[in-house]
Motif scaffolding. Structure first.
Motif, PDB file in Angstrom:
ATOM      1  N   ASP A 169      80.927  -8.265 -12.766  1.00 36.14           N
ATOM      2  CA  ASP A 169      79.720  -8.125 -11.945  1.00 36.14           C
ATOM      3  C   ASP A 169      79.260  -9.471 -11.379  1.00 36.14           C
ATOM      4  O   ASP A 169      78.767  -9.544 -10.245  1.00 36.14           O
ATOM      5  N   LEU A 170      79.416 -10.533 -12.170  1.00 37.36           N
ATOM      6  CA  LEU A 170      78.984 -11.863 -11.735  1.00 37.36           C
ATOM      7  C   LEU A 170      79.976 -12.535 -10.785  1.00 37.36           C
ATOM      8  O   LEU A 170      79.673 -13.581 -10.217  1.00 37.36           O
ATOM      9  N   GLY A 171      81.158 -11.948 -10.630  1.00 35.61           N
ATOM     10  CA  GLY A 171      82.159 -12.544  -9.777  1.00 35.61           C
ATOM     11  C   GLY A 171      83.079 -13.510 -10.485  1.00 35.61           C
ATOM     12  O   GLY A 171      83.935 -14.140  -9.851  1.00 35.61           O
ATOM     13  N   PHE A 172      82.898 -13.659 -11.814  1.00 40.17           N
ATOM     14  CA  PHE A 172      83.837 -14.500 -12.559  1.00 40.17           C
ATOM     15  C   PHE A 172      85.228 -13.874 -12.512  1.00 40.17           C
ATOM     16  O   PHE A 172      86.234 -14.581 -12.357  1.00 40.17           O
ATOM     17  N   LEU A 173      85.305 -12.562 -12.652  1.00 44.30           N
ATOM     18  CA  LEU A 173      86.564 -11.839 -12.539  1.00 44.30           C
ATOM     19  C   LEU A 173      86.662 -11.206 -11.162  1.00 44.30           C
ATOM     20  O   LEU A 173      85.740 -10.531 -10.710  1.00 44.30           O
ATOM     21  N   ASP A 174      87.796 -11.405 -10.517  1.00 51.39           N
ATOM     22  CA  ASP A 174      88.063 -10.713  -9.257  1.00 51.39           C
ATOM     23  C   ASP A 174      88.569  -9.302  -9.513  1.00 51.39           C
ATOM     24  O   ASP A 174      88.308  -8.390  -8.719  1.00 51.39           O
ATOM     25  N   HIS A 175      89.306  -9.135 -10.598  1.00 51.58           N
ATOM     26  CA  HIS A 175      89.869  -7.829 -10.941  1.00 51.58           C
ATOM     27  C   HIS A 175      89.737  -7.620 -12.442  1.00 51.58           C
ATOM     28  O   HIS A 175      89.902  -8.562 -13.235  1.00 51.58           O
ATOM     29  N   LEU A 176      89.465  -6.390 -12.844  1.00 47.50           N
ATOM     30  CA  LEU A 176      89.349  -6.026 -14.252  1.00 47.50           C
ATOM     31  C   LEU A 176      90.305  -4.875 -14.505  1.00 47.50           C
ATOM     32  O   LEU A 176      90.214  -3.825 -13.854  1.00 47.50           O
ATOM     33  N   VAL A 177      91.235  -5.064 -15.454  1.00 45.53           N
ATOM     34  CA  VAL A 177      92.274  -4.068 -15.705  1.00 45.53           C
ATOM     35  C   VAL A 177      92.375  -3.787 -17.201  1.00 45.53           C
ATOM     36  O   VAL A 177      91.827  -4.518 -18.035  1.00 45.53           O
ATOM     37  N   GLN A 178      93.099  -2.734 -17.536  1.00 43.93           N
ATOM     38  CA  GLN A 178      93.390  -2.453 -18.929  1.00 43.93           C
ATOM     39  C   GLN A 178      94.368  -3.503 -19.466  1.00 43.93           C
ATOM     40  O   GLN A 178      95.195  -4.039 -18.707  1.00 43.93           O
ATOM     41  N   PRO A 179      94.298  -3.825 -20.769  1.00 47.03           N
ATOM     42  CA  PRO A 179      95.173  -4.876 -21.315  1.00 47.03           C
ATOM     43  C   PRO A 179      96.652  -4.680 -20.987  1.00 47.03           C
ATOM     44  O   PRO A 179      97.351  -5.645 -20.659  1.00 47.03           O
ATOM     45  N   ALA A 180      97.120  -3.449 -21.058  1.00 43.59           N
ATOM     46  CA  ALA A 180      98.539  -3.200 -20.822  1.00 43.59           C
ATOM     47  C   ALA A 180      98.944  -3.455 -19.376  1.00 43.59           C
ATOM     48  O   ALA A 180     100.137  -3.628 -19.086  1.00 43.59           O
ATOM     49  N   GLY A 181      97.960  -3.508 -18.469  1.00 39.11           N
ATOM     50  CA  GLY A 181      98.287  -3.693 -17.066  1.00 39.11           C
ATOM     51  C   GLY A 181      98.090  -5.094 -16.546  1.00 39.11           C
ATOM     52  O   GLY A 181      98.255  -5.335 -15.341  1.00 39.11           O
ATOM     53  N   LEU A 182      97.764  -6.050 -17.429  1.00 33.94           N
ATOM     54  CA  LEU A 182      97.439  -7.401 -16.971  1.00 33.94           C
ATOM     55  C   LEU A 182      98.619  -8.095 -16.310  1.00 33.94           C
ATOM     56  O   LEU A 182      98.502  -8.615 -15.196  1.00 33.94           O
ATOM     57  N   ASP A 183      99.757  -8.130 -16.978  1.00 35.92           N
ATOM     58  CA  ASP A 183     100.912  -8.828 -16.414  1.00 35.92           C
ATOM     59  C   ASP A 183     101.326  -8.229 -15.083  1.00 35.92           C
ATOM     60  O   ASP A 183     101.633  -8.954 -14.124  1.00 35.92           O
ATOM     61  N   GLU A 184     101.325  -6.903 -15.011  1.00 40.29           N
ATOM     62  CA  GLU A 184     101.715  -6.236 -13.774  1.00 40.29           C
ATOM     63  C   GLU A 184     100.745  -6.564 -12.644  1.00 40.29           C
ATOM     64  O   GLU A 184     101.158  -6.829 -11.506  1.00 40.29           O
ATOM     65  N   ALA A 185      99.443  -6.581 -12.948  1.00 41.68           N
ATOM     66  CA  ALA A 185      98.443  -6.885 -11.924  1.00 41.68           C
ATOM     67  C   ALA A 185      98.594  -8.315 -11.422  1.00 41.68           C
ATOM     68  O   ALA A 185      98.490  -8.578 -10.213  1.00 41.68           O
ATOM     69  N   ALA A 186      98.825  -9.259 -12.341  1.00 45.32           N
ATOM     70  CA  ALA A 186      98.990 -10.658 -11.945  1.00 45.32           C
ATOM     71  C   ALA A 186     100.255 -10.851 -11.107  1.00 45.32           C
ATOM     72  O   ALA A 186     100.237 -11.552 -10.088  1.00 45.32           O
ATOM     73  N   GLU A 187     101.346 -10.229 -11.524  1.00 45.51           N
ATOM     74  CA  GLU A 187     102.597 -10.348 -10.782  1.00 45.51           C
ATOM     75  C   GLU A 187     102.483  -9.716  -9.399  1.00 45.51           C
ATOM     76  O   GLU A 187     103.003 -10.245  -8.417  1.00 45.51           O
ATOM     77  N   LYS A 188     101.802  -8.581  -9.325  1.00 44.25           N
ATOM     78  CA  LYS A 188     101.643  -7.897  -8.036  1.00 44.25           C
ATOM     79  C   LYS A 188     100.859  -8.774  -7.059  1.00 44.25           C
ATOM     80  O   LYS A 188     101.263  -8.940  -5.904  1.00 44.25           O
ATOM     81  N   LEU A 189      99.743  -9.341  -7.525  1.00 44.49           N
ATOM     82  CA  LEU A 189      98.953 -10.221  -6.669  1.00 44.49           C
ATOM     83  C   LEU A 189      99.765 -11.447  -6.268  1.00 44.49           C
ATOM     84  O   LEU A 189      99.734 -11.875  -5.106  1.00 44.49           O
ATOM     85  N   ALA A 190     100.510 -12.006  -7.210  1.00 44.20           N
ATOM     86  CA  ALA A 190     101.322 -13.188  -6.922  1.00 44.20           C
ATOM     87  C   ALA A 190     102.384 -12.875  -5.871  1.00 44.20           C
ATOM     88  O   ALA A 190     102.611 -13.666  -4.942  1.00 44.20           O
ATOM     89  N   ARG A 191     103.041 -11.730  -5.990  1.00 44.41           N
ATOM     90  CA  ARG A 191     104.067 -11.352  -5.006  1.00 44.41           C
ATOM     91  C   ARG A 191     103.461 -11.152  -3.625  1.00 44.41           C
ATOM     92  O   ARG A 191     104.055 -11.549  -2.608  1.00 44.41           O
ATOM     93  N   GLU A 192     102.284 -10.541  -3.582  1.00 44.20           N
ATOM     94  CA  GLU A 192     101.629 -10.313  -2.297  1.00 44.20           C
ATOM     95  C   GLU A 192     101.275 -11.639  -1.620  1.00 44.20           C
ATOM     96  O   GLU A 192     101.469 -11.800  -0.409  1.00 44.20           O
TER      97      GLU A 192
END
Length: 252
Positions: A169-192
């Motif tokens: 809510d404060l903008g510290f996090l751009d994205h909030l995901v479930q623990p199991a999806g963290l690596d995938e979310a980071a890799e996806k953003l990095a690839r994009e």
């Protein structure tokens, strides 16, 4: 070099991992020097387009500077600030994949990155005021630049413990995901990001950093914009649009 800091590159994406879970991935002098050495590798690597920073384990991303070494005088706040300043100054985009709770200087380490992805169930706290420390001025400035004065006061003056939802809510996090999806979310953003035009990304990151500091150098900004206008990448971007395909940027 210490085995508590890991670094690897795959294609255009590199990953820096804090691997000292027994100490909640706290950073002592040895770890900070290792990070700085890897950052120099990043700066010298012309093929690198994105850096991911994360922690090892499922409990804590980073507990900040080693309190034991700070107390003994083995480590100074300046050494920690030098490291976060170097991360913030990188030309390429950086993604912080926050794999657990984040405390103290670990919060600033995350704020030194361009993007932050956190996980549901994690917590944040900067306890400097609770133990009698005044956070360094350059670090305080980073909190205000990234989050605004109100959020910085909540974190630093009130030493408020925050949930993952509050961080988002404060903008510290751009994205909030479930623990199991963290690596995938980071890799996806990095690839994009890695698929975008490197010269344009670097130029705009430089200008954005100056804008955040309230002092855009118009001559520098114009020179960087002109470099992009004259680049092979721009022509490739136009060609790819006409041919209805993905562009293949070279950073030239």
């Amino acid at each position: 070099m210490t085995d508590t800091i890991l670094y690897e590159r795959t294609g255009h994406i590199a990953r820096l991992v804090l691997k000292n879970p027994e100490q909640h991935n706290a950073l002592g002098q040895e770890q900070l020097l290792a990070i700085q050495a890897h950052l120099e590798t990043v700066r010298q690597d012309s093929q690198l387009r994105v850096l991911i920073i994360t922690g090892w384990g499922d409990k804590t991303f980073c507990a900040g500077a080693s309190l034991q070494q700070l107390g003994s005088g083995e480590l100074t706040g300046d050494a920690f600030q030098e490291t976060t300043d170097q991360i913030a100054a990188l030309e390429i985009p950086t993604i912080c994949a926050i794999n657990g709770n984040v405390y103290g200087g670990g919060v600033e380490l995350a704020l030194s990155c361009d993007f932050r992805i956190g996980i549901v169930g994690s917590k944040l706290r900067v306890p400097a005021a609770a133990i009698g420390l005044c956070y360094p001025a350059s670090g305080i400035n980073r909190f205000v630049e990234r989050l605004g004065l109100g959020a910085a006061k909540r974190m630093l003056l009130a030493a408020e413990a925050m949930s993952a939802e509050t961080m988002h809510d404060l903008g510290f996090l751009d994205h909030l995901v479930q623990p199991a999806g963290l690596d995938e979310a980071a890799e996806k953003l990095a690839r994009e990001i890695a698929a975008l035009a490197p010269l344009a990304i670097k130029a705009m990151k430089h200008i954005l950093q100056q804008a955040a500091a309230g002092n855009i150098d118009q001559d520098q900004a114009r020179a960087r914009a002109d470099q992009c206008l004259q680049s092979e990448d721009l022509q490739e971007g136009f060609t790819a649009q006409r041919e209805k395909r993905s562009p293949r940027f070279k950073g030239q």
